[in-house]
Motif scaffolding. Structure first.
Motif, PDB file in Angstrom:
ATOM      1  N   MET B  42       0.845  -1.198   0.000  1.00 23.07           N
ATOM      2  CA  MET B  42       0.000   0.000   0.000  1.00 23.07           C
ATOM      3  C   MET B  42       0.884   1.252   0.000  1.00 23.07           C
ATOM      4  N   MET B  43       1.942   1.217   0.825  1.00 21.49           N
ATOM      5  CA  MET B  43       2.708   2.439   1.057  1.00 21.49           C
ATOM      6  C   MET B  43       3.917   2.572   0.143  1.00 21.49           C
ATOM      7  N   HIS B  44       4.489   1.437  -0.283  1.00 13.96           N
ATOM      8  CA  HIS B  44       5.673   1.398  -1.164  1.00 13.96           C
ATOM      9  C   HIS B  44       6.944   1.855  -0.496  1.00 13.96           C
ATOM     10  N   ASP B  45       6.841   2.365   0.674  1.00 13.31           N
ATOM     11  CA  ASP B  45       8.026   2.916   1.329  1.00 13.31           C
ATOM     12  C   ASP B  45       8.158   2.221   2.674  1.00 13.31           C
ATOM     13  N   PRO B  46       9.307   1.594   2.931  1.00 17.28           N
ATOM     14  CA  PRO B  46       9.433   0.788   4.155  1.00 17.28           C
ATOM     15  C   PRO B  46       9.188   1.589   5.424  1.00 17.28           C
ATOM     16  N   GLU B  47       9.657   2.830   5.424  1.00 17.80           N
ATOM     17  CA  GLU B  47       9.484   3.600   6.641  1.00 17.80           C
ATOM     18  C   GLU B  47       8.005   3.931   6.871  1.00 17.80           C
ATOM     19  N   GLU B  48       7.326   4.259   5.787  1.00 11.42           N
ATOM     20  CA  GLU B  48       5.901   4.572   5.930  1.00 11.42           C
ATOM     21  C   GLU B  48       5.101   3.320   6.245  1.00 11.42           C
ATOM     22  N   ALA B  49       5.514   2.206   5.654  1.00 11.16           N
ATOM     23  CA  ALA B  49       4.823   0.949   5.961  1.00 11.16           C
ATOM     24  C   ALA B  49       5.001   0.611   7.433  1.00 11.16           C
ATOM     25  N   SER B  50       6.214   0.839   7.922  1.00 15.77           N
ATOM     26  CA  SER B  50       6.484   0.578   9.326  1.00 15.77           C
ATOM     27  C   SER B  50       5.656   1.492  10.227  1.00 15.77           C
ATOM     28  N   ASP B  51       5.565   2.758   9.847  1.00  9.40           N
ATOM     29  CA  ASP B  51       4.748   3.696  10.629  1.00  9.40           C
ATOM     30  C   ASP B  51       3.278   3.270  10.630  1.00  9.40           C
ATOM     31  N   ALA B  52       2.812   2.850   9.456  1.00  6.13           N
ATOM     32  CA  ALA B  52       1.404   2.450   9.360  1.00  6.13           C
ATOM     33  C   ALA B  52       1.141   1.219  10.239  1.00  6.13           C
ATOM     34  N   LEU B  53       2.079   0.280  10.232  1.00  7.18           N
ATOM     35  CA  LEU B  53       1.891  -0.909  11.067  1.00  7.18           C
ATOM     36  C   LEU B  53       1.892  -0.546  12.547  1.00  7.18           C
ATOM     37  N   GLN B  54       2.769   0.378  12.911  1.00  7.07           N
ATOM     38  CA  GLN B  54       2.770   0.806  14.314  1.00  7.07           C
ATOM     39  C   GLN B  54       1.442   1.442  14.694  1.00  7.07           C
ATOM     40  N   ALA B  56      -1.348   0.896  13.353  1.00  8.79           N
ATOM     41  CA  ALA B  56      -2.389  -0.131  13.342  1.00  8.79           C
ATOM     42  C   ALA B  56      -2.329  -0.986  14.608  1.00  8.79           C
ATOM     43  N   PHE B  57      -1.153  -1.422  14.977  1.00  4.92           N
ATOM     44  CA  PHE B  57      -1.066  -2.322  16.133  1.00  4.92           C
ATOM     45  C   PHE B  57      -1.389  -1.577  17.421  1.00  4.92           C
ATOM     46  N   LEU B  58      -0.971  -0.337  17.513  1.00  2.00           N
ATOM     47  CA  LEU B  58      -1.301   0.409  18.726  1.00  2.00           C
ATOM     48  C   LEU B  58      -2.801   0.661  18.794  1.00  2.00           C
ATOM     49  N   ALA B  60      -5.060  -1.372  17.453  1.00  2.00           N
ATOM     50  CA  ALA B  60      -5.668  -2.669  17.791  1.00  2.00           C
ATOM     51  C   ALA B  60      -5.488  -2.997  19.265  1.00  2.00           C
ATOM     52  N   PHE B  61      -4.442  -2.461  19.844  1.00  2.00           N
ATOM     53  CA  PHE B  61      -4.138  -2.723  21.257  1.00  2.00           C
ATOM     54  C   PHE B  61      -5.178  -2.080  22.168  1.00  2.00           C
ATOM     55  N   ARG B  62      -5.679  -0.929  21.729  1.00  2.00           N
ATOM     56  CA  ARG B  62      -6.548  -0.133  22.599  1.00  2.00           C
ATOM     57  C   ARG B  62      -7.935  -0.739  22.732  1.00  2.00           C
ATOM     58  N   PRO B  63      -8.520  -0.574  23.908  1.00  2.00           N
ATOM     59  CA  PRO B  63      -9.846  -1.149  24.110  1.00  2.00           C
ATOM     60  C   PRO B  63     -10.904  -0.558  23.178  1.00  2.00           C
ATOM     61  N   ALA B  64     -10.747   0.722  22.804  1.00  2.00           N
ATOM     62  CA  ALA B  64     -11.770   1.360  21.977  1.00  2.00           C
ATOM     63  C   ALA B  64     -11.928   0.672  20.630  1.00  2.00           C
ATOM     64  N   ASP B  65     -10.829   0.156  20.115  1.00  2.00           N
ATOM     65  CA  ASP B  65     -10.883  -0.478  18.797  1.00  2.00           C
ATOM     66  C   ASP B  65     -10.906  -1.990  18.918  1.00  2.00           C
ATOM     67  N   ARG B  66     -11.288  -2.454  20.057  1.00  2.00           N
ATOM     68  CA  ARG B  66     -11.144  -3.885  20.310  1.00  2.00           C
ATOM     69  C   ARG B  66     -12.023  -4.734  19.394  1.00  2.00           C
ATOM     70  N   PHE B  67     -11.502  -5.897  19.136  1.00  2.00           N
ATOM     71  CA  PHE B  67     -12.178  -6.894  18.320  1.00  2.00           C
ATOM     72  C   PHE B  67     -13.537  -7.215  18.905  1.00  2.00           C
ATOM     73  N   VAL B  81      -5.047  -2.399   9.595  1.00  2.00           N
ATOM     74  CA  VAL B  81      -3.835  -2.036   8.853  1.00  2.00           C
ATOM     75  C   VAL B  81      -4.202  -1.252   7.592  1.00  2.00           C
ATOM     76  N   VAL B  82      -5.210  -1.732   6.886  1.00  3.00           N
ATOM     77  CA  VAL B  82      -5.631  -1.056   5.659  1.00  3.00           C
ATOM     78  C   VAL B  82      -6.107   0.364   5.977  1.00  3.00           C
ATOM     79  N   ASN B  83      -6.839   0.506   7.069  1.00  3.17           N
ATOM     80  CA  ASN B  83      -7.302   1.850   7.439  1.00  3.17           C
ATOM     81  C   ASN B  83      -6.137   2.763   7.808  1.00  3.17           C
ATOM     82  N   ALA B  84      -5.153   2.206   8.506  1.00 11.37           N
ATOM     83  CA  ALA B  84      -3.980   3.016   8.867  1.00 11.37           C
ATOM     84  C   ALA B  84      -3.248   3.463   7.601  1.00 11.37           C
TER      85      ALA B  84
END
Lengths: 281, 208
Positions: B42-54, B56-58, B60-67, B81-84
């Protein structure tokens, strides 16, 4: 022969998305039109071209970074859920966790959850899995003397683990450090890092851990046998313009040393070649 | 932690919700390679992909966005991840691309190919990759995301629909529109061997 359908109509045809009458007319058209038949093949070719773009596997530093962020989030949650710190507030599951982290955070809680701790949550990244110890750098509260001492003692004992046994804090001050002024500038950043009003206004962007900082800190610590307590993700004004640089603050007895390094230091190797400036505050 | 490694995704998430300090990390390690593949494409850039994953995971970690259990955990993680990525791409559209992006792509391509020499196919592959990325940048985000999931990453249309929270027909039409728009810029990159024996004047893998 009628005019050629739009490429988009052909793409819809290939996906069975057209209305029956439209579909029939496109089908009739491609029966006799080699150009449009080729276009439909080429549309499938687009899918092949896209599918052939290789994706690099996740670099190790990204994996480490994610692990770090998650354990940081876990620590923050644990701290938030047990604000009075009944038991070991950081990592109860790991009895072998390095000892230097918790005594300091407990101590800091002792005199009212310090403002620095709040700053850390809002605008600062933390390297490693522990809690912030930046206070030991700049605080003149008497308690902190003991805490610093403790940090020092533990850190010298298990030197190989220093990179993980406590954490450095980071800020992105936006400072452009210069050859002539970097010690003054570094002092200002250090003062600012202790003042939640000024640090608190930083943008969210600046709170991300730049790639390589962790490696760089580990390299500097291993090479100089020191402990980096604060990292400023900033810039350096060199002869050919300004470039990204990291100012690493280390404690040196009663004082503070600052080392301005080029991000290439993350790659290891000769540290001297990565050091842009070095001084004491 | 052997035990945690074997727990199903949902169990890990409910342990995480109950305060377990290891469960979330186990879940992330289990899925992060796949999610990285999504983010880097999606991002094509490793740094941006890494930022997006961070991000996303943070999140997903939070109760507000809980599964909430209406989908598979993997689908939910993909959605986050796609939304991030979507958020970052939308912001990136506002400001022009940085010149370093091309360099980054070259680096990826060199790493990927495991060599640094100037073999001709290396050069052309790098070039074609840049073409693909440049072409994708031109698409509306919705079309680009659908194509990334379905064409680049090979997700089934119904999987992509669930991740993107739209109907399957919507995914198909976004893909179709996207392919039609990409055709002019990518036609020259298509594989030489077409399944049909109909080639246009431009074709011809044989130089003779």
């Amino acid at each position: 022969m009628t005019s050629h359908p739009e490429v988009e109509a052909l793409a819809f045809f290939a996906e069975d998305l057209l209305e029956p009458d439209e579909e029939r007319s496109v089908a009739d058209h491609i029966e006799t039109c080699a150009i449009c038949a080729t276009t439909i093949d080429e549309l499938a070719g687009v899918t092949r071209v896209l599918a052939d773009v290789p994706a690099p596997t996740m670099p190790q530093d990204v994996a480490d970074l994610l692990d770090g962020r998650i354990s940081e989030a876990v620590s923050e949650r644990a701290a938030a859920e047990r604000p009075t710190g009944g038991r070991d507030a950081t990592r109860p599951a790991e009895s072998d966790a390095p000892a230097s982290v918790t005594p300091i955070s407990r101590k800091r809680r002792g005199f009212g959850l310090p403002k620095l701790f709040m700053v850390a949550a809002a605008s600062v990244f933390v390297i490693g899995a522990g809690t912030a110890v930046v206070g030991s750098l700049m605080s003149d509260e008497p308690d902190m003397g003991a805490a610093s001492q403790l940090l020092e003692d533990t850190a010298t004992e298990d030197a190989p683990d220093t990179a993980r046994s406590y954490s450095a804090e980071g800020v992105a001050s936006g400072t452009v450090y210069t050859e002539d002024g970097f010690t003054t500038q570094a002092s200002a950043v250090l003062d600012q890092a202790g003042d939640d009003d000024s640090v608190g206004v930083q943008s969210e962007e600046s709170a991300t851990l730049p790639q390589g900082v962790r490696e760089c800190v580990a390299h500097v610590e291993a090479t100089t046998d020191s402990h980096v307590t604060l990292v400023d993700d900033a810039r350096w004004e060199g002869p050919e313009g300004t470039d990204r640089a990291w100012a690493l603050f280390t404690r040196n007895g009663e004082g503070v040393d600052v080392l301005v390094v080029d991000p290439v230091c993350a790659r290891g190797g000769d540290l001297d070649s990565a050091v842009l400036a070095e001084g004491s505050l | 932690m052997e035990a945690a490694q074997e727990l199903p995704d949902k169990e890990l998430l409910s342990r995480h919700a109950q305060g377990d300090e290891q469960a979330f990390a186990v879940l992330v390690r289990r899925h992060r390679e796949r999610l990285w593949a999504v983010a880097i494409r999606m991002m094509h850039d490793p740094e941006e992909a890494s930022d997006a994953l961070q991000d996303a995971f943070l999140s997903a970690f939070r109760p507000a966005d809980r599964f909430r259990g209406e989908s598979q955990v993997t689908t939910w993680l993909h959605r986050i991840v796609v939304n991030a990525c979507h958020d970052r791409l939308r912001r990136r559209k506002v400001r022009p691309a940085t010149p370093t992006e091309d360099e980054t792509l070259d680096v990826i391509s060199n790493e990927r190919l495991g060599r640094t020499g100037g073999a001709p196919d290396h050069a052309s592959q790098t070039e074609s990759r840049l073409d693909v990325h440049a072409a994708l940048e031109q698409l509306p985000l919705d079309q680009r995301m659908a194509l990334t999931l379905v064409d680049m990453l090979g997700y089934r249309v119904d999987e992509a629909a669930e991740i993107l929270e739209v109907a399957t027909g919507t995914v198909k039409s976004r893909c179709a529109r996207g392919r039609a728009k990409l055709l002019p810029s990518l036609a020259h990159l298509r594989n030489p061997g077409l399944p049909r024996d109909v080639t246009s004047g431009r074709g011809g893998a044989n130089p003779s």
